[in-house]
Design a protein around this motif. Structure first.
Motif, PDB file in Angstrom:
ATOM      1  N   VAL A  10       2.558  13.033  17.643  1.00  0.00           N
ATOM      2  CA  VAL A  10       2.568  12.925  16.174  1.00  0.00           C
ATOM      3  C   VAL A  10       3.767  12.077  15.792  1.00  0.00           C
ATOM      4  N   ILE A  11       3.574  11.177  14.838  1.00  0.00           N
ATOM      5  CA  ILE A  11       4.666  10.256  14.476  1.00  0.00           C
ATOM      6  C   ILE A  11       5.053  10.502  13.017  1.00  0.00           C
ATOM      7  N   GLY A  12       6.307  10.954  12.802  1.00  0.00           N
ATOM      8  CA  GLY A  12       6.790  11.329  11.469  1.00  0.00           C
ATOM      9  C   GLY A  12       6.745  12.840  11.284  1.00  0.00           C
ATOM     10  N   THR A  13       7.587  13.339  10.357  1.00  0.00           N
ATOM     11  CA  THR A  13       7.649  14.796  10.106  1.00  0.00           C
ATOM     12  C   THR A  13       7.523  15.115   8.614  1.00  0.00           C
ATOM     13  N   PHE A  15       4.910  15.498   5.011  1.00  0.00           N
ATOM     14  CA  PHE A  15       3.789  16.400   4.682  1.00  0.00           C
ATOM     15  C   PHE A  15       2.582  16.111   5.578  1.00  0.00           C
ATOM     16  N   ALA A  16       2.251  14.826   5.715  1.00  0.00           N
ATOM     17  CA  ALA A  16       1.010  14.457   6.405  1.00  0.00           C
ATOM     18  C   ALA A  16       1.023  14.977   7.833  1.00  0.00           C
ATOM     19  N   SER A  17       2.139  14.733   8.542  1.00  0.00           N
ATOM     20  CA  SER A  17       2.234  15.159   9.941  1.00  0.00           C
ATOM     21  C   SER A  17       2.317  16.681  10.051  1.00  0.00           C
ATOM     22  N   THR A  18       3.102  17.296   9.162  1.00  0.00           N
ATOM     23  CA  THR A  18       3.369  18.728   9.304  1.00  0.00           C
ATOM     24  C   THR A  18       2.110  19.560   9.069  1.00  0.00           C
ATOM     25  N   GLU A  38      10.251  11.303  15.500  1.00  0.00           N
ATOM     26  CA  GLU A  38      10.782  11.157  14.133  1.00  0.00           C
ATOM     27  C   GLU A  38      11.882  10.108  14.163  1.00  0.00           C
ATOM     28  N   LYS A  39      11.696   9.091  13.326  1.00  0.00           N
ATOM     29  CA  LYS A  39      12.662   7.991  13.259  1.00  0.00           C
ATOM     30  C   LYS A  39      14.054   8.453  12.798  1.00  0.00           C
ATOM     31  N   GLY A  40      14.072   9.416  11.868  1.00  0.00           N
ATOM     32  CA  GLY A  40      15.332   9.855  11.266  1.00  0.00           C
ATOM     33  C   GLY A  40      15.877  11.117  11.913  1.00  0.00           C
ATOM     34  N   TRP A  79       9.680   0.589  -4.486  1.00  0.00           N
ATOM     35  CA  TRP A  79       8.886   1.493  -3.632  1.00  0.00           C
ATOM     36  C   TRP A  79       9.851   2.585  -3.184  1.00  0.00           C
ATOM     37  N   VAL A  80       9.609   3.801  -3.638  1.00  0.00           N
ATOM     38  CA  VAL A  80      10.608   4.859  -3.479  1.00  0.00           C
ATOM     39  C   VAL A  80      10.092   5.924  -2.508  1.00  0.00           C
ATOM     40  N   PHE A  81      10.906   6.240  -1.505  1.00  0.00           N
ATOM     41  CA  PHE A  81      10.573   7.305  -0.547  1.00  0.00           C
ATOM     42  C   PHE A  81      11.851   7.665   0.181  1.00  0.00           C
ATOM     43  N   GLY A  87      10.674  13.912   5.644  1.00  0.00           N
ATOM     44  CA  GLY A  87      10.253  12.772   4.819  1.00  0.00           C
ATOM     45  C   GLY A  87      10.609  12.985   3.349  1.00  0.00           C
ATOM     46  N   SER A  88       9.702  12.595   2.470  1.00  0.00           N
ATOM     47  CA  SER A  88       9.987  12.676   1.029  1.00  0.00           C
ATOM     48  C   SER A  88       9.835  14.094   0.482  1.00  0.00           C
ATOM     49  N   SER A  89       9.558  15.078   1.341  1.00  0.00           N
ATOM     50  CA  SER A  89       9.602  16.466   0.832  1.00  0.00           C
ATOM     51  C   SER A  89      11.023  16.798   0.390  1.00  0.00           C
ATOM     52  N   CYS A  91      12.909  14.901  -1.394  1.00  0.00           N
ATOM     53  CA  CYS A  91      13.258  14.350  -2.717  1.00  0.00           C
ATOM     54  C   CYS A  91      12.100  14.438  -3.699  1.00  0.00           C
ATOM     55  N   TRP A  92      10.944  14.964  -3.269  1.00  0.00           N
ATOM     56  CA  TRP A  92       9.820  14.981  -4.209  1.00  0.00           C
ATOM     57  C   TRP A  92      10.099  15.990  -5.320  1.00  0.00           C
ATOM     58  N   TYR A  93       9.243  15.979  -6.363  1.00  0.00           N
ATOM     59  CA  TYR A  93       9.456  16.847  -7.521  1.00  0.00           C
ATOM     60  C   TYR A  93       8.489  18.031  -7.570  1.00  0.00           C
ATOM     61  N   LEU A 259      -0.622   9.135  13.313  1.00  0.00           N
ATOM     62  CA  LEU A 259       0.407   8.389  12.583  1.00  0.00           C
ATOM     63  C   LEU A 259       0.632   9.041  11.223  1.00  0.00           C
ATOM     64  N   GLY A 260       1.873   9.467  10.949  1.00  0.00           N
ATOM     65  CA  GLY A 260       2.158  10.091   9.646  1.00  0.00           C
ATOM     66  C   GLY A 260       3.442   9.540   9.065  1.00  0.00           C
ATOM     67  N   THR A 261       3.573   8.200   9.071  1.00  0.00           N
ATOM     68  CA  THR A 261       4.867   7.602   8.717  1.00  0.00           C
ATOM     69  C   THR A 261       4.891   7.044   7.298  1.00  0.00           C
TER      70      THR A 261
HETATM   71  C1  LIG Z   1      11.519  10.962  -5.816  1.00  0.00           C
HETATM   72  C2  LIG Z   1      10.107  11.311  -5.422  1.00  0.00           C
HETATM   73  C3  LIG Z   1       9.400  12.267  -6.163  1.00  0.00           C
HETATM   74  C4  LIG Z   1       8.091  12.603  -5.808  1.00  0.00           C
HETATM   75  N1  LIG Z   1       7.458  13.587  -6.500  1.00  0.00           N
HETATM   76  C5  LIG Z   1       6.185  13.898  -6.172  1.00  0.00           C
HETATM   77  C6  LIG Z   1       5.499  14.927  -6.870  1.00  0.00           C
HETATM   78  O1  LIG Z   1       6.041  15.583  -7.766  1.00  0.00           O
HETATM   79  N2  LIG Z   1       4.208  15.195  -6.518  1.00  0.00           N
HETATM   80  C7  LIG Z   1       3.573  14.500  -5.530  1.00  0.00           C
HETATM   81  O2  LIG Z   1       2.393  14.766  -5.286  1.00  0.00           O
HETATM   82  N3  LIG Z   1       4.221  13.550  -4.820  1.00  0.00           N
HETATM   83  C8  LIG Z   1       5.495  13.235  -5.123  1.00  0.00           C
HETATM   84  N4  LIG Z   1       6.157  12.273  -4.417  1.00  0.00           N
HETATM   85  C9  LIG Z   1       5.428  11.576  -3.326  1.00  0.00           C
HETATM   86  C10 LIG Z   1       5.483  12.366  -2.031  1.00  0.00           C
HETATM   87  O3  LIG Z   1       6.800  12.580  -1.668  1.00  0.00           O
HETATM   88  C11 LIG Z   1       4.712  11.584  -0.948  1.00  0.00           C
HETATM   89  O4  LIG Z   1       3.352  11.516  -1.369  1.00  0.00           O
HETATM   90  C12 LIG Z   1       4.749  12.280   0.395  1.00  0.00           C
HETATM   91  O5  LIG Z   1       6.070  12.505   0.813  1.00  0.00           O
HETATM   92  C13 LIG Z   1       4.037  11.462   1.466  1.00  0.00           C
HETATM   93  O6  LIG Z   1       4.015  12.247   2.631  1.00  0.00           O
HETATM   94  P1  LIG Z   1       3.889  11.586   4.071  1.00  0.00           P
HETATM   95  O7  LIG Z   1       4.030  12.679   5.067  1.00  0.00           O
HETATM   96  O8  LIG Z   1       2.685  10.724   4.128  1.00  0.00           O
HETATM   97  O9  LIG Z   1       5.113  10.567   4.174  1.00  0.00           O
HETATM   98  P2  LIG Z   1       6.721  10.815   4.099  1.00  0.00           P
HETATM   99  O10 LIG Z   1       7.037  12.031   3.319  1.00  0.00           O
HETATM  100  O11 LIG Z   1       7.239   9.495   3.654  1.00  0.00           O
HETATM  101  O12 LIG Z   1       7.096  11.075   5.623  1.00  0.00           O
HETATM  102  C14 LIG Z   1       7.072  10.031   6.568  1.00  0.00           C
HETATM  103  C15 LIG Z   1       7.851  10.468   7.796  1.00  0.00           C
HETATM  104  O13 LIG Z   1       7.730   9.486   8.833  1.00  0.00           O
HETATM  105  C16 LIG Z   1       9.023   9.141   9.352  1.00  0.00           C
HETATM  106  N5  LIG Z   1       8.911   7.756   9.811  1.00  0.00           N
HETATM  107  C17 LIG Z   1       8.786   6.634   9.059  1.00  0.00           C
HETATM  108  N6  LIG Z   1       8.647   5.553   9.866  1.00  0.00           N
HETATM  109  C18 LIG Z   1       8.695   6.004  11.138  1.00  0.00           C
HETATM  110  C19 LIG Z   1       8.589   5.350  12.406  1.00  0.00           C
HETATM  111  N7  LIG Z   1       8.403   4.044  12.502  1.00  0.00           N
HETATM  112  N8  LIG Z   1       8.673   6.125  13.512  1.00  0.00           N
HETATM  113  C20 LIG Z   1       8.852   7.474  13.423  1.00  0.00           C
HETATM  114  N9  LIG Z   1       8.958   8.119  12.241  1.00  0.00           N
HETATM  115  C21 LIG Z   1       8.858   7.398  11.117  1.00  0.00           C
HETATM  116  C22 LIG Z   1       9.950   9.360   8.153  1.00  0.00           C
HETATM  117  O14 LIG Z   1      11.299   9.526   8.556  1.00  0.00           O
HETATM  118  C23 LIG Z   1       9.346  10.629   7.565  1.00  0.00           C
HETATM  119  O15 LIG Z   1       9.725  11.778   8.267  1.00  0.00           O
HETATM  120  C24 LIG Z   1       7.466  11.943  -4.715  1.00  0.00           C
HETATM  121  C25 LIG Z   1       8.183  11.001  -3.974  1.00  0.00           C
HETATM  122  C26 LIG Z   1       9.489  10.688  -4.313  1.00  0.00           C
HETATM  123  C27 LIG Z   1      10.216   9.668  -3.498  1.00  0.00           C
END
Ligand SMILES: Cc1cc2nc3c(=O)[nH]c(=O)nc-3n(C[C@H](O)[C@H](O)[C@H](O)COP(=O)(O)OP(=O)(O)OC[C@H]3O[C@@H](n4cnc5c(N)ncnc54)[C@H](O)[C@@H]3O)c2cc1C
Ligand code: SF4
Length: 478
Positions: A10-13, A15-18, A38-40, A79-81, A87-89, A91-93, A259-261
């Motif tokens: 699994v790549i990334g930690t 919401f999608a990956s977890t 996990e990259k970070g 583009w904010v993340f 991941g963005s858990s 900083c999400w709201y 892939l969950g990045t």
């Molecule tokens: C300020 C803010 C507020 C938000 N508020 C809301 C809200 O209220 N409601 C809502 O529905 N959504 C909200 N969102 C959006 C929400 O955070 C995203 O939809 C969600 O985090 C996406 O989940 P994800 O697992 O796909 O990606 P991410 O959360 O981005 O996780 C990606 C993971 O992959 C890792 N990664 C990246 N590249 C690599 C690589 N090359 N190799 C290995 N690991 C890698 C990262 O370090 C991270 O752990 C908000 C986002 C932000 C930034």
């Protein structure tokens, strides 16, 4: 790494990956071998709170600033993340409305975009599971169908919300949210302090505080600082993940890769790997949000137990979506004040969020630096812009149950922080990249998770839905 080959990588930690891993582990054999790359790094919530208070913490420099991780070819569009464990858990709201059934069949109902290869009823049980795992607070009656009640009671309304709820009933509801309305699983009760990006009482759901426990499972090995840049794709199979760690290249084989990045990096990794699906990277987008400040004649807008206290659906669904975008209203309970004596709280702010459509001229491409995608974004669709004009015409009528003095609109925000659509779902490979189980149409052991999968771009917040899609994908595939 303990092994050279794993059952699942699994790549990334985020919401999608977890959520994917959570379901996978509930079904996998006790001997399953799982590697998470996990990259970070882990940056504990307690340290984030310290940093917010202005204290130094060694954790703050561990993860890269997100803006340094990609090339932006349109500086006006942000583009904010967030990067690192969770991941963005972090900083999400925590806004978690479900999508509407119509969002999944825009083509059939309105002749717009494409239908999703999965429908609301397919996702319904998985929505309920995510709502339980995130301990969502929400109301008994909602505009979208829902059988079970939310695990936590709804947050309370503001004065203005009460008037609008009386007028519009189920079209104006207490917002379903992952901000706790009662103490739960070690999380504090939300106290409406409106800095959810680092909630001081840890009231919002994060991967760190969730108690899902997937990363403590003995079958799972988690490597930090492991940045995946490509996969080895052979014929119709993904064989290996290639990553950088401590300045060296590493390669690991897997039966299955997920892939969950997020939508930027998933597309970049696929393109670096030679994925030739014509839709890979195409259609990157977001919804559009803008703020309306509504000045009230002698009405104090007070109360409300959380940051976004309500959602209004009055401009959301209907035949108008044949011509222009749906709009979701968020009643924004941040402490806005009027600078006039005696009128400080005679104001309500709405964040108005408009759906958009995927457009091929907005895309992710590779760069000379294989870890850095380039984002080319020319603009939002005419469909979305017409939605804004319609809202401006209709909003005074919708708010006529309030004593409105005037309404002021701000310019659209540069980002909704919801990155969508670079690896879209479709029935066949002629229309998209992945199928309804988030499996790549060509590489049948490769999952591409997250909101990059969204076929069309509803105005509702994406994270509840992308998490439900991850549970569904793992449940139906293992
Ligand atoms: C300020 C803010 C507020 C938000 N508020 C809301 C809200 O209220 N409601 C809502 O529905 N959504 C909200 N969102 C959006 C929400 O955070 C995203 O939809 C969600 O985090 C996406 O989940 P994800 O697992 O796909 O990606 P991410 O959360 O981005 O996780 C990606 C993971 O992959 C890792 N990664 C990246 N590249 C690599 C690589 N090359 N190799 C290995 N690991 C890698 C990262 O370090 C991270 O752990 C908000 C986002 C932000 C930034
Ligand atoms: S509104 Fe305040 S207490 Fe509630 S989740 Fe956000 S920061 Fe935490």
């Amino acid at each position: 790494m303990k092994h050279t080959s794993y059952d699942l990588v699994v790549i990334g930690t985020g919401f999608a990956s977890t959520f994917f891993l959570h379901k996978y582990l509930s079904k996998a054999s006790p001997k399953a071998k799982v590697l998470v790359l996990e990259k970070g790094h882990f940056y504990a919530h307690a340290e984030r709170v310290k940093e917010m208070r202005g204290e130094e913490t060694p954790f703050s420099k561990l993860n890269p600033a997100s803006k340094d991780t990609f090339e932006n070819h349109n500086e006006k569009k942000g583009w904010v993340f967030s990067q690192g464990f969770g991941g963005s858990s972090n900083c999400w709201y925590g806004c978690t409305p479900r999508f509407m059934p119509s969002d999944f069949k825009m083509k059939t109902l309105y002749g717009i975009g494409n239908d999703w290869p999965i429908q609301y009823d397919d996702l319904d049980p998985y929505y309920a599971q995510v709502e339980e795992l995130m301990s969502i607070a929400g109301p008994a009656a909602t505009p979208f169908p829902k059988n079970a009640s939310y695990p936590l009671p709804p947050h309370t309304f503001t004065t203005v919300d009460k008037i609008l709820h009386k007028e519009y009933g189920n079209l104006y509801i207490s917002q379903p949210t992952a901000r706790a309305s009662a103490p739960v699983k070690g999380r504090g009760v939300c106290c409406a302090s409106t800095v959810c990006h680092v909630c001081p009482v840890d009231a919002k759901f994060t991967i760190e505080n969730s108690g899902i426990g997937v990363y403590d499972d003995p079958r799972v090995e988690l490597l930090y600082g492991a940045q995946v840049y490509s996969l080895d794709l052979e014929g119709n199979v993904a064989r290996k993940a290639n990553f950088l760690k401590d300045g060296k290249e590493h390669h690991v084989a897997a039966e299955v890769i997920a892939l969950g990045t997020n939508a930027l990096f998933n597309a970049n990794i696929l393109l670096n790997s030679g994925d030739s699906n014509p839709f890979t990277g195409k259609g990157i987008g977001e919804q559009i949000g803008l703020q309306a400040s509504v000045y009230l004649d002698n009405l104090e807008n007070v109360g409300g137990s959380t940051w976004v206290s309500a959602n209004g659906y009055m401009l959301y669904d209907g035949d108008h979506r044949k011509d222009f975008a749906a709009c979701l209203m968020e009643s924004n309970n941040a402490p806005y004040f009027r600078m006039e004596r005696g009128k400080w709280r005679h104001i309500v702010n709405f964040r108005l969020v408009f759906e958009d459509l995927p457009q091929a001229h907005n895309y992710v491409a590779t760069t000379a630096d294989r870890t850095k995608p380039a984002i080319h974004f020319k603009g939002h669709s005419e469909y979305a812009m017409r939605g804004i004009e319609n809202m401006k015409a209709k909003l005074p009528g919708i708010l006529s149950c309030l004593p409105v003095e005037k309404i002021e609109f701000a310019e659209p925000y540069e980002s909704e922080a919801h990155i969508l659509g670079s690896t879209r779902m479709s029935k066949t490979a002629t229309e998209g990249v992945i199928d309804s189980r988030l499996i790549h149409h060509q590489y049948r052991n490769l999952f591409v998770l997250g909101s990059g999968s969204f076929t069309t771009y509803t105005p509702a917040n994406p994270t509840l839905t992308l998490s439900a899609l991850s549970l569904h994908a793992a449940d139906k595939s293992f």
